[in-house]
Motif scaffolding. Structure first.
Motif, PDB file in Angstrom:
ATOM      1  N   SER A  79      33.756  -8.315  -3.687  1.00 38.36           N
ATOM      2  CA  SER A  79      33.634  -9.725  -2.970  1.00 38.36           C
ATOM      3  C   SER A  79      33.651  -9.467  -1.408  1.00 38.36           C
ATOM      4  N   GLY A  80      34.537  -7.905  -1.235  1.00 37.45           N
ATOM      5  CA  GLY A  80      34.700  -7.845   0.203  1.00 37.45           C
ATOM      6  C   GLY A  80      33.519  -6.820   0.780  1.00 37.45           C
ATOM      7  N   THR A  81      34.011  -6.312   1.883  1.00 38.45           N
ATOM      8  CA  THR A  81      33.090  -4.951   2.513  1.00 38.45           C
ATOM      9  C   THR A  81      33.570  -3.676   1.806  1.00 38.45           C
ATOM     10  N   PRO A  82      32.593  -3.101   1.027  1.00 39.43           N
ATOM     11  CA  PRO A  82      33.046  -1.889   0.370  1.00 39.43           C
ATOM     12  C   PRO A  82      33.210  -0.534   1.204  1.00 39.43           C
ATOM     13  N   TYR A  83      34.040   0.328   0.834  1.00 40.86           N
ATOM     14  CA  TYR A  83      33.592   1.512   1.449  1.00 40.86           C
ATOM     15  C   TYR A  83      32.761   2.402  -0.111  1.00 40.86           C
ATOM     16  N   LEU A  84      31.677   3.077   0.437  1.00 42.67           N
ATOM     17  CA  LEU A  84      30.956   3.544  -0.742  1.00 42.67           C
ATOM     18  C   LEU A  84      30.758   5.029  -0.465  1.00 42.67           C
ATOM     19  N   PHE A  85      30.685   5.591  -1.788  1.00 40.87           N
ATOM     20  CA  PHE A  85      30.586   7.256  -1.703  1.00 40.87           C
ATOM     21  C   PHE A  85      29.551   7.570  -2.690  1.00 40.87           C
ATOM     22  N   TRP A  86      28.840   8.599  -2.395  1.00 41.66           N
ATOM     23  CA  TRP A  86      28.075   9.525  -3.436  1.00 41.66           C
ATOM     24  C   TRP A  86      28.929  10.876  -3.554  1.00 41.66           C
ATOM     25  N   TYR A  87      29.200  11.362  -4.966  1.00 43.70           N
ATOM     26  CA  TYR A  87      29.456  12.652  -5.093  1.00 43.70           C
ATOM     27  C   TYR A  87      28.693  13.464  -6.041  1.00 43.70           C
ATOM     28  N   VAL A  88      28.597  14.574  -6.028  1.00 46.15           N
ATOM     29  CA  VAL A  88      27.660  15.490  -6.852  1.00 46.15           C
ATOM     30  C   VAL A  88      28.661  16.547  -7.825  1.00 46.15           C
ATOM     31  N   GLN A  89      28.357  16.784  -8.990  1.00 39.28           N
ATOM     32  CA  GLN A  89      29.034  17.381  -9.699  1.00 39.28           C
ATOM     33  C   GLN A  89      28.102  18.681 -10.314  1.00 39.28           C
ATOM     34  N   TYR A  90      28.282  19.843 -10.066  1.00 39.56           N
ATOM     35  CA  TYR A  90      27.500  21.112 -10.569  1.00 39.56           C
ATOM     36  C   TYR A  90      28.242  21.461 -11.860  1.00 39.56           C
ATOM     37  N   PRO A  91      27.515  22.289 -12.739  1.00 40.96           N
ATOM     38  CA  PRO A  91      28.171  22.610 -13.914  1.00 40.96           C
ATOM     39  C   PRO A  91      29.419  23.272 -13.966  1.00 40.96           C
ATOM     40  N   ARG A  92      30.422  22.805 -14.619  1.00 42.17           N
ATOM     41  CA  ARG A  92      31.800  23.518 -14.610  1.00 42.17           C
ATOM     42  C   ARG A  92      32.476  23.424 -13.419  1.00 42.17           C
ATOM     43  N   GLN A  93      32.186  22.362 -12.506  1.00 40.49           N
ATOM     44  CA  GLN A  93      32.875  22.449 -11.351  1.00 40.49           C
ATOM     45  C   GLN A  93      33.504  21.031 -11.222  1.00 40.49           C
ATOM     46  N   LYS A 131      29.146   9.390   2.458  1.00 42.01           N
ATOM     47  CA  LYS A 131      30.017   8.094   2.685  1.00 42.01           C
ATOM     48  C   LYS A 131      29.556   7.131   3.542  1.00 42.01           C
ATOM     49  N   TYR A 132      29.744   5.923   3.170  1.00 38.15           N
ATOM     50  CA  TYR A 132      29.443   4.961   3.929  1.00 38.15           C
ATOM     51  C   TYR A 132      30.638   3.854   4.296  1.00 38.15           C
ATOM     52  N   PHE A 138      23.650   0.741  -3.404  1.00 39.27           N
ATOM     53  CA  PHE A 138      23.853   1.915  -2.434  1.00 39.27           C
ATOM     54  C   PHE A 138      22.978   3.027  -2.898  1.00 39.27           C
ATOM     55  N   HIS A 139      21.738   3.081  -3.082  1.00 43.79           N
ATOM     56  CA  HIS A 139      20.963   3.981  -3.562  1.00 43.79           C
ATOM     57  C   HIS A 139      20.797   5.263  -2.879  1.00 43.79           C
ATOM     58  N   LEU A 140      20.912   6.652  -3.584  1.00 46.49           N
ATOM     59  CA  LEU A 140      20.711   7.871  -2.999  1.00 46.49           C
ATOM     60  C   LEU A 140      19.272   8.153  -3.101  1.00 46.49           C
ATOM     61  N   ARG A 141      18.949   8.953  -1.998  1.00 46.08           N
ATOM     62  CA  ARG A 141      17.452   9.307  -1.809  1.00 46.08           C
ATOM     63  C   ARG A 141      17.494  10.738  -1.516  1.00 46.08           C
ATOM     64  N   LYS A 142      16.465  11.480  -1.816  1.00 45.24           N
ATOM     65  CA  LYS A 142      15.997  12.733  -1.158  1.00 45.24           C
ATOM     66  C   LYS A 142      14.454  12.942  -1.110  1.00 45.24           C
ATOM     67  N   ALA A 143      14.002  13.478  -0.098  1.00 44.02           N
ATOM     68  CA  ALA A 143      12.400  13.384   0.049  1.00 44.02           C
ATOM     69  C   ALA A 143      11.845  14.400  -0.816  1.00 44.02           C
ATOM     70  N   ALA A 189      30.820   5.951  -5.945  1.00 44.27           N
ATOM     71  CA  ALA A 189      31.950   5.392  -6.271  1.00 44.27           C
ATOM     72  C   ALA A 189      32.255   4.161  -5.108  1.00 44.27           C
ATOM     73  N   LEU A 190      33.260   3.528  -5.258  1.00 39.69           N
ATOM     74  CA  LEU A 190      33.353   2.218  -4.426  1.00 39.69           C
ATOM     75  C   LEU A 190      35.055   2.194  -4.217  1.00 39.69           C
ATOM     76  N   SER A 191      35.233   1.955  -2.978  1.00 44.80           N
ATOM     77  CA  SER A 191      36.763   1.582  -2.738  1.00 44.80           C
ATOM     78  C   SER A 191      36.736   0.348  -1.890  1.00 44.80           C
ATOM     79  N   ALA A 192      37.846  -0.498  -1.916  1.00 44.16           N
ATOM     80  CA  ALA A 192      37.985  -1.536  -1.254  1.00 44.16           C
ATOM     81  C   ALA A 192      38.711  -1.275   0.073  1.00 44.16           C
ATOM     82  N   SER A 193      38.411  -1.912   1.069  1.00 40.79           N
ATOM     83  CA  SER A 193      38.962  -1.421   2.652  1.00 40.79           C
ATOM     84  C   SER A 193      40.381  -1.064   2.642  1.00 40.79           C
TER      85      SER A 193
END
Lengths: 113, 113
Positions: free
Chosen positions: A28-42, A49-50, A74-79, A92-96
């Protein structure tokens, strides 16, 4: 309550094609938003982040994401994807004023020749 | 730069056994987290700690204990391992609250026989 939904468990794209990975959030509030990547076995690594301001944020390796308050997304894109982009991507999302982040279930990206 | 170290990398235990996983970080971060990662379920928060000797329960704390005796270390104990339990446990740290990015360790893979 906060929640994050990544509707696509798996995405397959051809090398050189464009990519969009979807993320929808509920908060309901203003979120902090993140995208993380996980490579195999890491562990996970931050892509971008936004917090506020320009809704399009740039990240590492040519990734960008766009925040939309009206769509709660909060969609992720790559050309143009490379085979090395094959990995699992988490939104991922965090409250402020929060103390922990809430993660989506992840999208496994496979880049094929 | 810093690093998060998790020990052991692989942990095999018997049903009913008490098992301990350890995590060390040299970022000098205040907050540390333990997540459980199951295939298709994303990351679920077990415990977190915002400072030395602090413990906060996450969504999945039942069946686990945690300990933060030093700022740099955070331990997780599986109090009674369940048969056929297989998951990866990820440790993470961040500077203060959840609005900051989290840094992850490589994980401990648990198998219960």
């Amino acid at each position: 309550a906060q929640s994050v939904t990544q509707p696509d468990a798996r995405v397959t794209v051809s090398e050189g094609a464009s990519l969009q990975l979807r993320c929808k959030y509920s908060y309901s509030g203003t979120p902090y938003l993140f995208w993380y990547v996980q490579y195999p076995r890491q562990g996970l690594q931050l892509l971008l982040k936004y917090y506020s301001g320009d809704p399009v944020v740039q990240g590492v390796n040519g990734f960008e994401a766009e925040f939309s308050k009206s769509n709660s997304s909060f969609h992720l894109r790559k050309a143009s994807v490379h085979w090395s982009d094959s990995a699992v991507y988490f939104c991922a999302l965090s409250a402020s004023s929060g103390t922990y982040q809430r993660f989506g279930t992840g999208t496994k990206l496979q880049v094929v020749p | 730069g810093g690093i998060i170290t998790q020990t052991p990398k692989f942990l095999i235990g018997q049903e009913g056994q008490k098992l301990t996983l350890k995590c060390q970080q040299n970022f000098n971060h205040d907050t540390m987290y333990w997540y459980r990662q199951d295939s298709g379920k994303g990351l679920r928060l077990i415990y977190y700690s915002i400072t030395e000797n602090d413990l906060q329960k996450g969504d999945l704390s039942e069946g686990y204990d945690a300990s933060r005796e030093k700022k740099s270390s955070f331990s997780l104990t599986v109090t009674s391992a369940q048969k056929n339990e297989m998951a990866v446990f990820l440790c993470a740290s961040s500077f203060r609250g959840s609005s900051y990015e989290q840094y992850f360790g490589p994980g401990t893979r648990l198998t219960v026989l």
